[in-house]
Write an enzyme that holds these catalytic residues in place. Sequence first.
Site: not given
Ligand code: BES
Ligand code: MN
Length: 493
Positions: A272, A347
Amino acid sequence: MTHAAPYPPFSLPTRELAVTVGELPDGIDAAAHIVFSGEQPPAASGISAERAASLGFDAAVGKTLVLVGPDGPLTVLVGGGDRSTADATVLRDVVSHFARAVPGQDRLAVVLPQTSTSVSDTVVAAIEGAALARYVYRIGEDGPDAKLSALALVCDEGAVAEAEAAVVRGLLLVKATKLARDLAGTPGGMLTATKLGEIALEMGPDAGLEVQVFGEEELVELGCGGLLGINLGSVEPPAMIKLVYRPEGEPTGKLALVGKGIMYDAGGLALKPGDEVHAVMKNDMAGAGAILAAMTVLKDLGCQAQVTGYLMCTDNMPSGSALRLGDIVAMRGGKTVEVINTDAEGRMVMGDALVLATEEPVDAIVDIATLTGAALRTLGTDIAAVLGNNEALMNQVKASAERVDEPVWELPLANRYRPELDSTLADLRNMGGANAGTITAALFLQEFVAGKPWVHIDIAGTAQSWTASKWRNKGTTGFGTRLLIDLALNFKA
Ligand code: BES
Ligand code: MN
Ligand code: ZN
């Protein structure tokens, strides 16, 4: 590999809130008088409607007027809106506005208003409004509860017995929510999967919970490839924490709760960026934290349902041993998943637990997870996304959400998008297309529930608040804790 720990010692705040009921006690710093639209300020406030109006006060919810006398407690007029519409949500908000209007005051009193809301629900709302508005997680021994040590609920003699019984309930709901905030707020370096397992083992006996912590070897035996796969990049071992609450007597139903417990989500090899949203990725275990917190009070609240919690805990880190993009893992139950994006890790860990939940006799499965940034984009920080395969269960979740003011909004579990999860190499890929990310994430989870009644709660938006508003304070919110408690208490198979 071991490292010297640079972290402060881990501790959960312990300061207690003392709640009393009946007459206004001595030593109060500020007392709230709720004023409803079209009505005079209560005589006890000693201020006329004209005077209050001339000072800019009206009875709208959110309005407050702090009056300073020569001595004694501050008198605070607090707008209550229409008396006829003052339900628990309004009363909770009203008391939160009061608690924030006098931020320096440690011992508060609220003159409980008479509305169509029952005395007990009024008491619970007042305790939640004051305590949750003030509470913020901070590292260290002092100051975590922003100074609220006493709350006096002023009511007539005749209401005292009912009010006193409700104080216990209010304090338990607050205690659980504070715990959820503390867990989600504690940095990932301090609150590891192992540490959360220790906390669960420590809290279990008093809370009447059976606690089992499954480590790496046991997870291998169980075939939990999702959790093991995500853990590959981390030097911290994974933990699946299983909690069981059994009521005395025949349970009204059997409910399984599955929580995402990513202690820190760096994104894995799909690292990230270093912006502020991602600095709070320590809260990526807020779902698991809400379940643990909720389950610690079920016994004391007299829950009649059997509840089993599965907390799926690990970091999601990049390293030479981390899961690669394109790797394929075998989940519990045998389904294979092609990992397109290591940042879609929630997931993966949830899938294993959903399968485990279906393997035991269970009437319903509810999962809770900070799963998708898309949920934050779609519904903001106040409303969680819910998706599911069963209308009756969904209605129970919605009713609980409404009662505790942890709002949810249903998104469609649209099967038309299911092909986006098709993989040419494995049973599934772990990511859909660019759009409808909350829906495709839920469609992924659905693959693991074997058609059992199931609702998914995506709290990616609601786990954290950037502003202090109503029962939320700035920081981790504990969202989902009171919802899950209410759901378990009212659960019908
Ligand atoms: N923990 C994150 C979701 C999240 C993102 C929560 C921003 C709060 C703020 C999750 O694990 C994630 O990274 N999700 C990705 C999924 C994508 C790679 C399909 C997302 O939502 O960008
Ligand atoms: Mn994630
Ligand atoms: Zn995550």
